[in-house]
Scaffold this motif. Structure first.
Motif, mmCIF file in Angstrom:
data_model
loop_
_atom_site.group_PDB
_atom_site.id
_atom_site.type_symbol
_atom_site.label_atom_id
_atom_site.label_comp_id
_atom_site.label_asym_id
_atom_site.label_seq_id
_atom_site.Cartn_x
_atom_site.Cartn_y
_atom_site.Cartn_z
ATOM 1 N N GLY A 227 37.572 29.993 41.798
ATOM 2 C CA GLY A 227 37.754 29.777 40.373
ATOM 3 C C GLY A 227 36.471 30.032 39.601
ATOM 4 O O GLY A 227 35.438 30.392 40.155
ATOM 5 N N LEU A 228 36.538 29.842 38.304
ATOM 6 C CA LEU A 228 35.388 30.085 37.437
ATOM 7 C C LEU A 228 34.348 28.979 37.596
ATOM 8 O O LEU A 228 34.667 27.837 37.930
ATOM 9 N N GLY A 251 47.778 45.185 40.438
ATOM 10 C CA GLY A 251 47.368 43.843 40.826
ATOM 11 C C GLY A 251 46.852 43.054 39.645
ATOM 12 O O GLY A 251 46.432 43.626 38.624
ATOM 13 N N VAL A 252 46.875 41.729 39.763
ATOM 14 C CA VAL A 252 46.383 40.854 38.709
ATOM 15 C C VAL A 252 45.726 39.641 39.352
ATOM 16 O O VAL A 252 46.168 39.159 40.404
ATOM 17 N N ASN A 253 44.637 39.160 38.747
ATOM 18 C CA ASN A 253 43.963 37.949 39.186
ATOM 19 C C ASN A 253 43.598 37.106 37.972
ATOM 20 O O ASN A 253 43.085 37.635 36.974
ATOM 21 N N ILE A 254 43.843 35.795 38.071
ATOM 22 C CA ILE A 254 43.570 34.875 36.964
ATOM 23 C C ILE A 254 42.751 33.707 37.494
ATOM 24 O O ILE A 254 43.304 32.714 37.977
ATOM 25 N N PRO A 255 41.426 33.804 37.467
ATOM 26 C CA PRO A 255 40.600 32.643 37.834
ATOM 27 C C PRO A 255 40.522 31.661 36.663
ATOM 28 O O PRO A 255 40.554 32.062 35.500
ATOM 29 N N PHE A 256 40.419 30.381 36.978
ATOM 30 C CA PHE A 256 40.385 29.377 35.909
ATOM 31 C C PHE A 256 39.534 28.192 36.326
ATOM 32 O O PHE A 256 39.239 27.989 37.511
ATOM 33 N N ASN A 257 39.139 27.416 35.338
ATOM 34 C CA ASN A 257 38.399 26.182 35.538
ATOM 35 C C ASN A 257 38.912 25.177 34.518
ATOM 36 O O ASN A 257 38.666 25.319 33.318
ATOM 37 N N TYR A 267 42.504 29.887 41.248
ATOM 38 C CA TYR A 267 42.924 31.207 40.797
ATOM 39 C C TYR A 267 44.369 31.443 41.198
ATOM 40 O O TYR A 267 44.917 30.809 42.117
ATOM 41 N N LEU A 268 44.990 32.388 40.518
ATOM 42 C CA LEU A 268 46.315 32.897 40.853
ATOM 43 C C LEU A 268 46.219 34.414 40.898
ATOM 44 O O LEU A 268 45.495 35.028 40.098
ATOM 45 N N GLY A 269 46.936 35.032 41.814
ATOM 46 C CA GLY A 269 46.870 36.490 41.923
ATOM 47 C C GLY A 269 48.068 37.064 42.631
ATOM 48 O O GLY A 269 48.837 36.358 43.297
ATOM 49 N N GLY A 270 48.223 38.359 42.489
ATOM 50 C CA GLY A 270 49.310 39.061 43.161
ATOM 51 C C GLY A 270 49.123 40.551 43.070
ATOM 52 O O GLY A 270 48.327 41.056 42.265
ATOM 53 N N ALA A 271 49.836 41.287 43.909
ATOM 54 C CA ALA A 271 49.723 42.747 43.923
ATOM 55 C C ALA A 271 51.002 43.353 44.479
ATOM 56 O O ALA A 271 51.721 42.723 45.276
ATOM 57 N N ILE A 272 51.287 44.580 44.062
ATOM 58 C CA ILE A 272 52.398 45.352 44.609
ATOM 59 C C ILE A 272 51.915 46.776 44.876
ATOM 60 O O ILE A 272 51.066 47.302 44.155
ATOM 61 N N VAL A 273 52.432 47.366 45.948
ATOM 62 C CA VAL A 273 52.092 48.738 46.333
ATOM 63 C C VAL A 273 53.376 49.455 46.703
ATOM 64 O O VAL A 273 54.244 48.884 47.382
ATOM 65 N N ARG A 274 53.507 50.709 46.277
ATOM 66 C CA ARG A 274 54.688 51.510 46.602
ATOM 67 C C ARG A 274 54.264 52.944 46.849
ATOM 68 O O ARG A 274 53.558 53.544 46.036
ATOM 69 N N LYS A 275 54.671 53.495 48.010
ATOM 70 C CA LYS A 275 54.362 54.875 48.360
ATOM 71 C C LYS A 275 55.598 55.536 48.951
ATOM 72 O O LYS A 275 56.363 54.893 49.678
#
Length: 771
Positions: A227-228, A251-257, A267-275
């Protein structure tokens, strides 16, 4: 067209002066014994020719640092000078703990995770967070480190190797938890999304004892994002694209304090990949698509002197298995292997059909840490659940898509670790417990089993002088694996082992020259596939047979590491290693293929033999002038089976990487690069008696020719506003669209590697918004 693309990549950045490097390297220098800051330490970066002095609180910072590899020279009166190597692609925070009274620099830990990495181990570090790393798998992110490579099964499945060793010989530690899934299979890639990690560190030697018996080749440590540091919330979003396979990643990341009474951060995060289907220079490779999604979250709190951390993550992937590797009869298999061409269509699609893998992995972790006056302790409890479905060709003929084979593994772990620094010696000790259950449904390959292991370790680092130190580590493990119904033995089966390990390391600095010598004994239990495999290994497209008579694999390893940096603009590193295995477990190819109801496949059997494993890694970095720099790295590894006078399959060949970089613009903030990688033909391949020889056997053990791969790239960033940063990259892999095959790819018999591939990506970071 290629020459125009090269011209564009090499010279266009010079006109884009608004793109600046905005990375920040900062940290704190502290006295480890008294846990107090050390004022006025000197920190110098030779590659940039800049230095700074820590303030009275031990704080220091370098602003506007470009992406790249750097060496931090840290010194203080009465302390040993240490060189710390970092690969920087985003802001980096470093805690440097100095044992001031012992006049010796202690270890560093990035992101202030003090105590996670032990002192004196051989380490290599990669900092994540760039747009490029967001779309990479674990093995790809470490390929630039000398001695680290990959083994692959087609284009969608890659596993890391260290000096040619992989699988159960490498421990992967994700956020303090040893990854447990079906990592024993070469076509089972680690079930990890890099979106949740801030850096990767490879640890070998004494400190690897902390991570269990399966760290005999080394431990890969993934440090989670945090986190922050101050109250508020921030956001980063990245997106990527690649031309070969028409792939996309986001992808997205959200660090917090949140702050408050308990100093809540996370923090919260996630990602997706497609090929979609990949293409070699000559054709489209059918059913080679790939999908991946992951999410992760962390919450940390400080309650009455205890630091509490809860982490949860989930990973899911769907992987197509190249259709040309699944062949219906022996005649067609022989033709495919001997001609080097499997059978497949030529249509691009994102659709993934059978044969394929569906993988799901989740992790929950609870951690508590306490810092006392002169020592600290940490406890981690975790649970992992892994489900792998392998759907074969027969699923197409059914009215519903059923798993040909399904494995479900549940693992519970308990870890406890203590550390006590001292004036003349620092101690670490701890214990681990690993309790695992596997079940299966559908077609048989691996039976249900229970695998339990407990171990305890003790490490000590002695500060002999300002220029030398000695480390010693001991570990004792007790392990058992049992199965009620394996097919390669009558009735139930149980194997137990109680094995002792040790490591000793001596480190000495002579002015600009540093030498590290290490020797030890390591071991591991035979894996479930090595003991019980009996049938078609679906993802690898081959039939494997286990061997219940295998004994624990024990190795006596020795390493010599030389570092020489006489001037600030160049440095040299050389690592020599030799390991003696009392019983190396390996896959032995058989002289004839096997015909099953699912088709015809190559045949392999697990065997064991005494062996020597030896080799060398070397690296040279040179800053030519203010704009140009160069790197050269290479590695060589060998395995000699002493009983047979033979070798193993899929051993990485000699390779050399040459990379030249040029900074552009008035402030030399953006970078462009060109790289050539040369892979020799592997001349050390299995060969057996004349009566076993055949055209098929010669083809399946033969190594492809040597090849060169040229890549170019451009990366930079721009400050769009006070609180908004933008970074980007463009790379072109296999620039000349060269047709080649990799000896470490088990599908090399059926298809070439991907052709030219243009990758590009961007990342937007919104600075902390204070509440």
């Amino acid at each position: 067209m290629a020459k125009y693309l090269v011209f564009l990549l090499l010279w266009l950045p010079g006109f884009l002066l608004a793109n600046h490097c905005k990375n920040r390297i900062s940290g704190i220098v502290s006295d480890e014994v008294h846990n107090e800051s050390l004022s006025y330490a000197n920190i110098y970066i030779p590659e940039l020719g800049v230095g700074t002095v820590a303030n009275e609180k031990g704080e220091f910072a370098f602003e506007e640092v470009c992406d790249g590899s750097y060496t931090l020279k840290v010194s203080h009166i009465g302390c040993k000078t240490e060189y710390i190597k970092l690969t920087v692609t985003e802001d980096v925070f470093i805690t440097v703990s100095l044992n001031h009274n012992a006049e010796l620099l202690e270890t560093i830990a990035v992101n202030a995770d003090k105590g996670e990495l032990g002192a004196g181990a051989s380490k290599s570090r990669v900092v994540l967070g760039s747009p490029e790393s967001s779309s990479q798998v674990l093995a790809e992110s470490m390929e630039k480190i000398p001695g680290v490579g990959t083994i692959s099964t087609g284009n969608g499945i890659k596993k890391p190797t260290i000096h040619g060793l992989s699988g159960n010989r490498i421990a992967i530690i994700n956020a303090g938890v040893k990854l447990e899934g079906q990592q024993w299979g070469r076509e089972h890639a680690p079930e990890i999304g890099l979106n949740q990690s801030s850096e990767i560190t490879i640890v070998k030697g004494v400190s690897a004892l902390k991570y269990g018996s399966e760290a005999m080749a080394g431990a890969i440590i993934l440090t989670p994002k945090k986190g922050l540091g101050e109250k508020g919330v921030a956001l980063s979003v990245d997106a990527g694209y690649q031309s070969n396979g028409n792939g996309q990643s986001n992808g997205v990341n959200i660090p917090f304090n949140i702050g408050g009474k308990y100093s809540l951060t996370g923090y919260l995060g996630g990602a997706i990949v497609r090929k979609g289907n990949y293409s070699s220079p000559s054709r489209i490779l059918t059913n080679t698509g790939y999908k991946e999604s992951s999410y992760n979250g962390l919450l940390s709190a400080d309650i009455e002197g205890y630091k509490l951390v809860y982490l949860q993550s989930a990973y899911q992937s769907e992987i197509g298995i190249f259709s040309g590797a699944h062949i219906g009869n022996v005649t067609d298999l022989l033709r495919a292997v001997e001609n080097g061409s499997g059978f497949s269509g030529d249509t691009f699609t994102y659709q993934i059909t059978e044969p394929r893998q569906d993988v799901f992995h989740e992790t929950q972790k609870f951690e508590v840490e306490k810092q006392w006056k002169t020592w600290s302790g940490k406890m981690i409890l975790s649970r992992q659940y892994n489900r792998r479905q392998e759907l074969d060709q027969l699923a197409r003929q059914s009215s519903r898509s059923f798993p040909g084979t399904q494995f479900e593994i549940t693992t519970h772990q308990a870890n406890i670790h203590f550390k006590k620094p001292g004036k003349k010696v620092t101690y670490q000790w701890g214990a681990q417990g690993n309790f695992q259950k596997n079940t299966y449904e559908g077609s048989y390959f691996i039976p249900g089993y229970y695998r339990n292991q407990i171990g305890a370790f003790a490490l000590a680092k002695y500060y002999l002088s300002t220029e030398s130190n000695l480390e010693f580590g001991l570990r004792q493990d007790w392990a058992v694996i049992d199965s009620p119904n394996p097919r390669n033995v009558e009735g139930s089966f149980e194997k137990r082992a109680s094995v002792f390990s040790y490591q000793i390391l001596y480190d000495r600095i002579y002015h600009d020259f540093q030498i590290t010598a290490q020797h030890g004994r390591a071991w591991r239990m035979p894996g479930p596939n090595e003991l019980f495999a009996n049938g078609l290994h679906h993802g690898a497209a081959r039939v494997e047979e286990g061997n219940v008579n295998l004994k624990p694999e024990i190795t006596y390893n020795s390493n010599l590491d030389f570092n020489y940096r006489p001037k600030s603009n160049w440095g040299l590193n050389l690592n020599l290693y030799a390991n003696y295995f009392t019983g190396l477990i390996y896959l032995k190819p058989q002289p004839e293929p096997v015909l099953t109801i699912r088709g015809a496949f190559p045949h392999f059997v697990f065997e064991q033999d005494r062996a020597w494993h030896y080799g060398a890694d070397a690296g040279l970095d040179y800053k030519i002038n203010k704009r140009y720099s160069a790197e050269v790295a290479g590695s060589l590894t060998r395995i000699d089976l002493l009983g047979l006078g033979n070798t193993v399959t899929d051993l990485p060949p000699e390779n050399i990487r040459i990379r030249i970089e040029r900074s552009v613009g008035k402030e030399r903030k953006s970078r462009i690069w060109i790289q050539n990688q040369w892979f020799n033909k592997q001349h050390q391949t299995p060969s057996f008696s004349n009566e076993q020889s055949s055209e098929y056997f010669s083809a399946i053990t033969a190594a492809p020719p040597a090849y060169n791969l040229i890549s170019v790239g451009w990366m930079g960033d721009a400050n769009l506003s006070k609180d908004l940063d933008f970074s980007y990259f463009v790379t072109v892999e296999n620039l000349l669209n060269h047709e080649y095959r990799s000896y470490t790819d088990s599908f090399r018999y059926f298809a070439s590697q991907p052709g030219v591939n243009v990758k590009m990506g961007m990342k937007i970071k919104i600075a902390n918004h204070k509440k």
